[in-house]
Design an enzyme around this catalytic site. Sequence first.
Site, PDB file in Angstrom:
ATOM      1  N   ASN A   9       0.878  -1.172   0.000  1.00  0.00           N
ATOM      2  CA  ASN A   9       0.000   0.000   0.000  1.00  0.00           C
ATOM      3  C   ASN A   9       0.917   1.223   0.000  1.00  0.00           C
ATOM      4  O   ASN A   9       1.498   1.557   1.022  1.00  0.00           O
ATOM      5  CB  ASN A   9      -0.887  -0.033   1.254  1.00  0.00           C
ATOM      6  N   LYS A  11       0.193   4.276  -0.273  1.00  0.00           N
ATOM      7  CA  LYS A  11      -0.392   5.486   0.332  1.00  0.00           C
ATOM      8  C   LYS A  11      -0.109   6.702  -0.560  1.00  0.00           C
ATOM      9  O   LYS A  11      -0.109   6.565  -1.779  1.00  0.00           O
ATOM     10  CB  LYS A  11       0.133   5.660   1.758  1.00  0.00           C
ATOM     11  N   HIS A  95      -9.916   1.588   4.207  1.00  0.00           N
ATOM     12  CA  HIS A  95      -8.673   1.710   4.984  1.00  0.00           C
ATOM     13  C   HIS A  95      -8.902   2.673   6.158  1.00  0.00           C
ATOM     14  O   HIS A  95      -9.617   3.666   6.015  1.00  0.00           O
ATOM     15  CB  HIS A  95      -7.544   2.220   4.086  1.00  0.00           C
ATOM     16  N   GLU A  97      -7.175   4.942   7.346  1.00  0.00           N
ATOM     17  CA  GLU A  97      -6.827   6.340   7.076  1.00  0.00           C
ATOM     18  C   GLU A  97      -7.955   7.039   6.319  1.00  0.00           C
ATOM     19  O   GLU A  97      -8.172   8.236   6.487  1.00  0.00           O
ATOM     20  CB  GLU A  97      -5.485   6.408   6.326  1.00  0.00           C
ATOM     21  N   GLU A 172      -6.343  -4.783  10.062  1.00  0.00           N
ATOM     22  CA  GLU A 172      -5.292  -3.808  10.346  1.00  0.00           C
ATOM     23  C   GLU A 172      -5.638  -3.062  11.631  1.00  0.00           C
ATOM     24  O   GLU A 172      -6.409  -2.097  11.591  1.00  0.00           O
ATOM     25  CB  GLU A 172      -5.183  -2.795   9.205  1.00  0.00           C
ATOM     26  N   GLY A 178       1.747   2.126  10.708  1.00  0.00           N
ATOM     27  CA  GLY A 178       2.783   3.160  10.707  1.00  0.00           C
ATOM     28  C   GLY A 178       3.324   3.405  12.102  1.00  0.00           C
ATOM     29  O   GLY A 178       3.730   4.514  12.446  1.00  0.00           O
ATOM     30  N   SER A 217       2.573  -2.357  10.327  1.00  0.00           N
ATOM     31  CA  SER A 217       4.000  -2.408  10.661  1.00  0.00           C
ATOM     32  C   SER A 217       4.635  -3.779  10.450  1.00  0.00           C
ATOM     33  O   SER A 217       5.452  -4.224  11.254  1.00  0.00           O
ATOM     34  CB  SER A 217       4.223  -1.925  12.095  1.00  0.00           C
TER      35      SER A 217
HETATM   36  P1  PGA Z   1       2.278   0.114   7.634  1.00  0.00           P
HETATM   37  O1  PGA Z   1       0.912   0.392   6.863  1.00  0.00           O
HETATM   38  O2  PGA Z   1       2.827  -1.203   7.120  1.00  0.00           O
HETATM   39  O3  PGA Z   1       3.149   1.284   7.304  1.00  0.00           O
HETATM   40  O4  PGA Z   1       1.943   0.027   9.087  1.00  0.00           O
HETATM   41  C1  PGA Z   1      -0.021  -0.635   6.614  1.00  0.00           C
HETATM   42  C2  PGA Z   1      -1.262  -0.051   5.991  1.00  0.00           C
HETATM   43  O5  PGA Z   1      -1.682   1.053   6.397  1.00  0.00           O
HETATM   44  O6  PGA Z   1      -1.872  -0.651   5.090  1.00  0.00           O
END
Ligand code: PGA
Length: 264
Positions: A9, A11, A95, A97, A172, A178, A217
């Site tokens: 992903n 982003k 997601h 976010e 998630e 993150g 992460s």
């Molecule tokens: P991350 O993000 O691996 O940076 O924690 C995962 C995601 O948001 O899909």
Amino acid sequence: MRRKLIVGNWKMYGGLEQNQILITKLIENLRDIKGGDFAICVPYPYLFQAQKLLSGTNILWGAQNVSPFEEGAFTASISASMIADFDCSFAIIGHSERRAVTHDSNQSAAKRFAQTLHAGITPIFCVGETMAERMAGIAHRIVTNQMRAILDGLDAKTFELAEKLNAVIAYEPVWAIGASQTASPPEAQSMHVLIRQLIAKRDPEFAKKVRIIYGGSVTPANAGAIFSMPDIDGGLIGRSSLNPEDFKRICEIACSSESENSTI
Ligand code: PGA
């Protein structure tokens, strides 16, 4: 046996020049890895570039969201059929976010999920609780409600499409995205079991084959322990997907992990 699925992903990162370098490196790095499926979900403006560079390779591509509407006067929105024009295999839906920044609700995520399917694209439906929700002891209830949006909210035809197109669920935990921490493998496994059981109530056959991937992460250092859990069928990878060596290691680890699939 469920094949492992690793999805990057990206982003809101990237640019034409740096994508060219990263994708070229990914093609080289992943070319010889067998036994899993790999994809990157890039920002909309780079779908054409991803399509051009990745066609004919073992890396699929996709987008990070679609509109809940088919078409119309929705300035700046992107429909599922638009991303289908770029041969996307996947779209990330719901997601955290998006849920946080644009207040994407369970209902609107379910509509996006349905639009994606009707455009012939496989949705990756994201669910997960915040730290406050986990601390309050309601993590399972939150994820159950997020799942209900698609399990109870979709008509039979759309649900059939979900099965046909192998819709993917991504667990998630918001607090692990993150972050410097990740869910412990048993913590993640227990949520994946819950998700599979919820799906089994609507469709036992689909529950056996649906891929439930973990995100939050994931790094080369923790991927082995996470992917060895019987109900974790791969990963949704943010930061580590922007580093071609880390992404390669994660894909290798996923394909060599020896987990037995659960038999719900
Ligand atoms: P991350 O993000 O691996 O940076 O924690 C995962 C995601 O948001 O899909």
